[in-house]
Every structure is written in C-alpha cells, then in structure tokens.
Scaffold this motif. Structure first.
Motif, PDB file in Angstrom:
ATOM      1  N   SER A 463       1.032  -1.225   0.052  1.00 52.63           N
ATOM      2  CA  SER A 463       0.031  -0.004  -0.082  1.00 52.63           C
ATOM      3  C   SER A 463       0.882   1.322  -0.019  1.00 52.63           C
ATOM      4  O   SER A 463       0.489   2.249  -0.758  1.00 52.63           O
ATOM      5  N   LEU A 464       1.930   1.201   0.797  1.00 53.05           N
ATOM      6  CA  LEU A 464       2.876   2.458   0.729  1.00 53.05           C
ATOM      7  C   LEU A 464       3.317   2.685  -0.366  1.00 53.05           C
ATOM      8  O   LEU A 464       3.246   4.112  -0.961  1.00 53.05           O
ATOM      9  N   ALA A 465       4.138   1.884  -1.263  1.00 53.31           N
ATOM     10  CA  ALA A 465       4.752   2.195  -2.593  1.00 53.31           C
ATOM     11  C   ALA A 465       3.411   2.632  -3.381  1.00 53.31           C
ATOM     12  O   ALA A 465       3.888   3.395  -4.273  1.00 53.31           O
ATOM     13  N   HIS A 466       2.111   2.117  -3.657  1.00 52.18           N
ATOM     14  CA  HIS A 466       1.062   2.621  -4.221  1.00 52.18           C
ATOM     15  C   HIS A 466       0.852   4.043  -3.923  1.00 52.18           C
ATOM     16  O   HIS A 466       0.657   4.792  -4.753  1.00 52.18           O
ATOM     17  N   ALA A 467       0.793   4.290  -2.763  1.00 54.32           N
ATOM     18  CA  ALA A 467       0.414   5.882  -2.136  1.00 54.32           C
ATOM     19  C   ALA A 467       1.266   6.610  -2.547  1.00 54.32           C
ATOM     20  O   ALA A 467       1.047   7.866  -3.009  1.00 54.32           O
ATOM     21  N   ALA A 468       2.583   6.458  -2.591  1.00 53.76           N
ATOM     22  CA  ALA A 468       3.759   7.174  -3.051  1.00 53.76           C
ATOM     23  C   ALA A 468       3.785   7.466  -4.359  1.00 53.76           C
ATOM     24  O   ALA A 468       3.802   8.746  -5.060  1.00 53.76           O
ATOM     25  N   MET A 469       3.437   6.529  -5.398  1.00 47.73           N
ATOM     26  CA  MET A 469       3.150   6.635  -6.760  1.00 47.73           C
ATOM     27  C   MET A 469       1.802   7.819  -7.135  1.00 47.73           C
ATOM     28  O   MET A 469       1.970   8.531  -7.845  1.00 47.73           O
TER      29      MET A 469
END
Length: 695
Positions: A463-469
């Motif tokens: 989820s965090l990598a998705h949010a950063a994108m």
C-alpha cells in the motif's frame, strides 16, 4: 590500496568507539573467543554519569521483558549477507517488465537482515518510515528470531533454509499464541531490534509512523519511547475504519498510528512544519475559472454563482466543506474573517468607510492589526467593508493563501473500501485488511517532498509504494520507496477461494506493478505535463536477501582450528561457485556505501565486462576463469576509464574490482605488479590510492 569490509556494520564497535571519545577512561580490554577486544568498563561509565558515588544497581524506572538484552544484541550483531538483484522480477520506471532502471526498490527477505545491510548506504538518509507490523493478536505470526544462536543457525537447524541456504517461504514465521507464557516478550523482542535499526536510517528531519491496535499500543509506546526518546513523540492518529459486529463487548473499530520524529528539536529549530493540502480545492478552482470566463470582472455575479454551486453539491463532497470561501474579487475566492483582537485589548483607531466616508464601527475587542498594517491591507484590497459604516469590516482570507492545514488526528476511512480497491486491482481477493493507500498518501504529503526516500519494511500488500506513486503523479515530485517483505506463505483470505500467489512477497510485487500501470492511466494528463528530465517512476528494482557471494574466510578471518583444512583448500579463490558478475557488483556497491538505485552502464572489451556507475565508480566484478583473455590488462583499464568518460562526460573517482579476477593459476606472480601499476594509472587520472578498492 584498500581492502573492503565484507560484512555489515558492526554497531557494537561503533558504539564503543563513540563512548570512548567522550569517556576514554571507560575503555578497557577483555578476552573474547581467544582474542583481546576493546570493551566498556560499565562501572567506570556509570560513575562518570553520576553526581554521587555509585555503589551497586539502583532501582529505577525501566521497561523490560525476558530476552530484552538479547534483542539489543540482535540489532548490533553484524551479518555476512547480501542483496542480490533479480532483474526478471523488476519493472522499469515506465512499466517495462524486466527493466532495471527504476529508483524504487523491492527487497524480499527478513527485514532484520535487510535493515542491517542498508545501514552503510542509507544511514541518516530516509525521510519517512511507515510500517504495519504484526499486531500480536494471538492468531498472527511473528518473525522467529532466536538469540541464543544466530538467526541463520536456527533457520538451518529447523529446516527454514535448504542446503543451498535459500530461505523457504513461510518458515521464518511462527504463530505467537496468546496462551504462550512469552506472548508479549516474543513480540517485543521481534520489534525492538528492527526499530533500533530504523531509527539509524532516519534523517534528522525524518519521521516514523507505526500502525498498531489496542492490544500492544501501550507496550509499543514504551519501546519507541526508549529507542527514539519520549521527547520525540509527535502524536498518535486514530484510524476509525468502520463498525465491526463480531465483538462481544465493544466494537473495536479503530487502530492507532504512532508518530515519532527522529529529532523533534531539529524540526523546531529549523521551523519545519508539517502540512497537507486541503482536499476538494481543485474542484473549487476549476469552478472559479469557469465563472471568471463567463462573467469577467462581474464579481457580484461570480459570488452569487459560486454560492449557488456550493448548495448544489452533495453533503459528502470535499469541496462543500470549504463553502465559507464564498466571495470573489480580482485576487480570487475568499471569505471574510474576524478582524478583532483575540481576547480583547487590541488597538482602537478610526477607520473611514470607503463609500460613505464615515468612521466604521470598531470591534469591541479592538482591531487585530496595528494601524499601519491595516492601511497596507486596505490598499492591497485585503479588507472587506459592508454596505455602510454600521458594520464591522472583515479581513479577506484567500483560499490560495490557506491551502494547507495540519492533518487531523482522527481519520474516518472505511477499511472495506481499500479491500475492494485492491480486489478490483488484482482481479481477486488476495489480502485481508490491506492498509488504505489514500490515508497513507496524506502522511507522505505531510512529511516528504522532492526525491525524499520512504521505507516500509513490513510491506504487506504494498500500500505504501502505491500511495507514493499516486502522490508523485499528483504533485510532480519524485519520492523514492524501498519496500521490504519476507516471503511469508499466503494464508487463505476471507471470502477468497484460494489465489495464484504462494507468498505475500509475490502479492507485493504484483500489486506494485499493477498499481504503477493504474496510476499511469488515471493520471495520464498530469504525467504528460512533466519534463523529460523528471519522468514519473512507477517501477522497482527487485532484490532478494541471500548468502554473500564470498566464501566465509574472505568475510571473517576468525575460524576454528577444526576448519583450517577446509580454509586452506579454498584459498585458491574467494568467490563461491556460481557467483555472477552482476550479483558481485551489487554486493560490493552495498558494502562500499553506494545506493542500490545507482545508474549502471555495462560495457565490454572482448570477454572483459566492466560496469560504469554514475556515482563515479568503474568496477570489474567478473569471477576468475582459467582463460587469460578474461583478465583485464593495464591497457584494458586505460580504455575502460576512457569509455567511462565517454558515457558520463567525467572520469571515475574510484576503481572497484575482484582481486581474484586479476589472476589465474598461471599468472599469480603478476598480480602484485598489475595492482601497483593500476594504482599508478589511477593516480594519472586523479584517483587516490585509497580509492582503488580490492575485494
């Protein structure tokens, strides 16, 4: 010439050295494993830190548990591991499968070992850490750290690793049953060393966010207070994720997110303020732009239309919560704010109404501004007057000047929404209770900007990598992420009939890949406006935690007498059979303190493959062979330096190589000569002797 250290940072030695600089009289020597080593005389140190004579241990406030000291040792103990690139699992910055050019990293492996390996390179360089660790519910699993023996010894003993040393999926975890006598201790011992290492990675202006539920929040607070310092506690967020109907007494529908600064005094002294942009503003700005085109200069009509538009919006619309911004003038949309001095006692002076010319009504508490400041604002059009002098004027608060706000500590976000979005993205339900990427995006906006580095070492569903994108696509920045996930075996998810993924790490990789594709589609318009020099990066370089490419005698010279025969048999070369040049390269870069996302350009002269690293490193890491044609000569190095200059426009500042690759069984005698000549060649190109590194 310098030899590289082939193990991770020895934090104990570093801490002893730091204490010794302050208290040299507290340094002593002890015998350990047949060697004399430096240590701390704790009696002397305690006396140095006391204002009276210290006699024995005093009672004091402390938070402790069985095996706490072993957990501290686990954080400091060095390891002989490495991170191996997995190009086939990687995704390019533009979404190309198998490309290896992204600045984001995905690492599969035990996060304790991975965090140790990242210490040399990323020490003090991480702006934000978010983790969602196991909550210790009695049903989930915790990392099976064992402290009486090394973790790796335990894993071999229990079959968690196969004969080649590869970690078997799922076997590094064990169920921490609530009936266990060490229920809390097991969990705390797992969390403690990881949080210690996480703190070392954070920059001075960095912060960590940790999700947890009510079961362990009290214990977690005490652990992080000890590691980060209670004075660095920022606050906690309450995440209300929706009613749960399976509770016997109270529906526990919320979780906590604890937030700590790496150095709160640094934030204060540098006036660093965390803010997020108010939601719904873009919708308002678009409406204002339309009204300005339809009714140019007619601010009365524009104001009527914007107020009418607010009323037409549904109650849940984000723009509607800003309905007090309901007037327009030549400077944009604003609202009239109170102009009186807070709590009374403000200055009282005469202000004339611009139309009637009569003195306006003075607020009972006096004016908010001194007279000169009031006149300046009035000249700039920043004061709103009523139809006549009988009303108190107001100060104009423009939306463009108040776009940011502190993040509210209570967040209402139905957890089912994130689960549904992930299911839609993956085509099936693959994960229970994923964290909501829209909530994590707020934390990212609040703390980070530019190309700041963000780490999640309990990556879960990604989820965090998705949010950063998403955030990068929205604001045009280039934040980088490192996601770390152990290959835990997938348990059946609620509502699913079984999925195609065998481990959580497979889900993480695929979710990030699909999320990148989705972001490129949903934000195509914003992405198209980015400059060619700053393309949106929606990929990742994949790595896996593995054994060092080097044999144990190369990594650590301490060896028992019973293993001496094996040592002498292996002295012919230092690399393990099967080691590849690309794997060796990244191990050496990591040990030398270079980032894993460095730009790397390979080039060859016949059988001799060199690597040009944009950070200024020219490397040769091909394992030795019996063919003399694979050994780079002095002329080859000269050509390689020229090639490096051709690629980047500057010359390398460091040479990095495998010493074994400079010889074979037929020319050992020439190695020293080649090394000395190579140092002289490097000197001619401005490279210092200590920057010619041999491994």
């Amino acid at each position: 010439m310098e030899r590289m250290k082939m193990h991770s940072r020895d934090n104990v030695a570093r801490n002893i050295e730091a204490v010794g600089r302050l208290f040299p009289n507290a340094l002593t020597e002890v015998m350990r494993d047949g060697k004399v080593v430096q240590a701390i005389d704790f009696d002397v140190l305690r006396q140095e830190l006391a204002r009276e004579i210290v006699e024995g241990r005093e009672e004091r406030y402390a938070f402790t548990w069985p095996d706490k000291r072993q957990a501290i040792l686990a954080a400091n103990a060095p390891i002989a591991m490495t991170l191996r690139p997995v190009v086939e699992d990687s995704v390019g910055r533009d979404g190309t499968a198998g490309a290896f050019d992204s600045e984001n990293l995905y690492i599969e492996g035990d996060n304790l070992d991975v965090l140790k390996l990242l210490q040399e390179t990323y020490l003090g360089k991480v702006k934000m850490i978010y983790i969602d660790p196991p909550y210790n519910t009695g049903h989930d699993f915790v990392y099976s750290d064992r402290f009486a023996q090394t973790v790796r010894e335990y894993e071999f003993e229990t079959g968690a690793r196969d004969a080649e040393g590869a970690l078997k999926a799922g076997t590094a975890f064990e169920k921490n049953a609530a009936t266990s006598g060490a229920f809390h201790s097991n969990w705390l011992s797992m969390m403690y060393p990881r949080l210690v290492l996480a703190r070392e990675l954070l920059a001075e202006d960095g912060a960590i966010f940790v999700s947890i539920d009510s079961g362990e929040v009290a214990h977690l607070r005490q652990v992080i207070d000890e590691i980060f310092g209670e004075y660095n506690f920022i606050g906690d967020f309450v995440w209300a994720a929706g009613r749960k109907n399976d509770s016997k007494y109270i529906s526990q529908s919320h979780e906590y997110i604890l937030c700590y600064a790496r150095n709160l005094s640094y934030l204060k002294s540098n006036n660093i303020v965390w803010r997020v942009k108010k939601k719904g503003l873009e919708e308002i700005y678009k409406k204002v732009e339309v009204l300005q085109k339809m009714h140019p200069g007619d601010f009365e009509t524009q104001t009527k239309e914007i107020r009418k538009w607010y009323k037409s919006l549904p109650d849940g619309d984000e723009a509607k919560r800003h309905k007090h911004y309901n007037s327009l003038d030549e400077n944009g949309i604003y609202f009239g704010d109170n102009i009186s001095w807070p709590n009374g006692g403000g200055p009282k002076y005469e202000v004339l109404h611009p139309v009637t010319g009569r003195p306006v009504k003075v607020p009972s508490g006096g004016w908010r501004f001194q007279e000169n400041e009031f006149k300046r604002k009035q000249e700039q059009g920043g004061i709103y007057f009523g139809p006549d002098e009988t009303t108190v004027p107001k100060v104009k608060r423009y939306l463009k000047d108040t776009e940011f706000e502190a993040l509210y500590s209570v967040m209402y976000q139905d957890g089912r929404a994130a689960t549904k979005r992930l299911k839609d993205l993956m085509g099936e339900k693959v994960f229970d209770y994923p964290k909501d990427e829209t909530v994590l995006a707020d934390f990212i906006r609040m703390v980070t900007s530019g190309n700041d580095l963000i780490i999640d070492f309990f990556a879960g569903s990604g989820s965090l990598a998705h949010a950063a994108m998403i955030v990068n696509a929205q604001d045009g920045e280039n934040r980088r992420t490192i996601s770390i996930q152990i290959p835990e075996r997938v348990k059946s998810t609620k509502g699913s009939e079984g999925n195609k993924f065998s481990t959580i790490s497979e889900i993480t990789r695929e979710r990030i890949r699909r999320a990148g594709q989705q972001v490129r589609e949903e934000y195509a318009e914003q992405i198209a406006q980015r400059s060619e020099d700053t393309p949106l990066d929606t990929g990742f370089r994949a790595f896996t935690l593995g054994e060092s490419c080097f044999k144990s005698w190369k990594i650590d010279s301490s060896i028992g007498a019973d293993n001496l025969d094996m040592l002498f048999n292996e002295l012919g070369d230092s690399l393990k059979p099967g080691a590849e040049a690309h794997q060796v390269l990244f191990e050496l870069l990591l040990k030398a303190g270079y980032r894993l996302d460095e730009t790397i350009v390979p080039f060859s002269f016949g059988y001799k493959e060199f690597f040009a690293i944009a950070a200024g490193v020219l490397a040769f890491t091909r394992p030795p062979t019996e063919d003399a044609a694979t050994i780079p000569s002095l002329e080859d190095w000269e050509k390689a330096i020229s090639k490096f200059h051709e690629i980047y426009g500057y010359e390398p500042v460091q040479l990095l190589m495998i010493e074994d690759a400079l010889s074979n069984e037929n020319n050992y005698a020439n190695v020293d000569s080649l090394k000395l000549n190579l140092v002289q060649l490097a000197k001619q190109h401005g490279i210092n002797r200590e920057d010619v590194l041999f491994a």
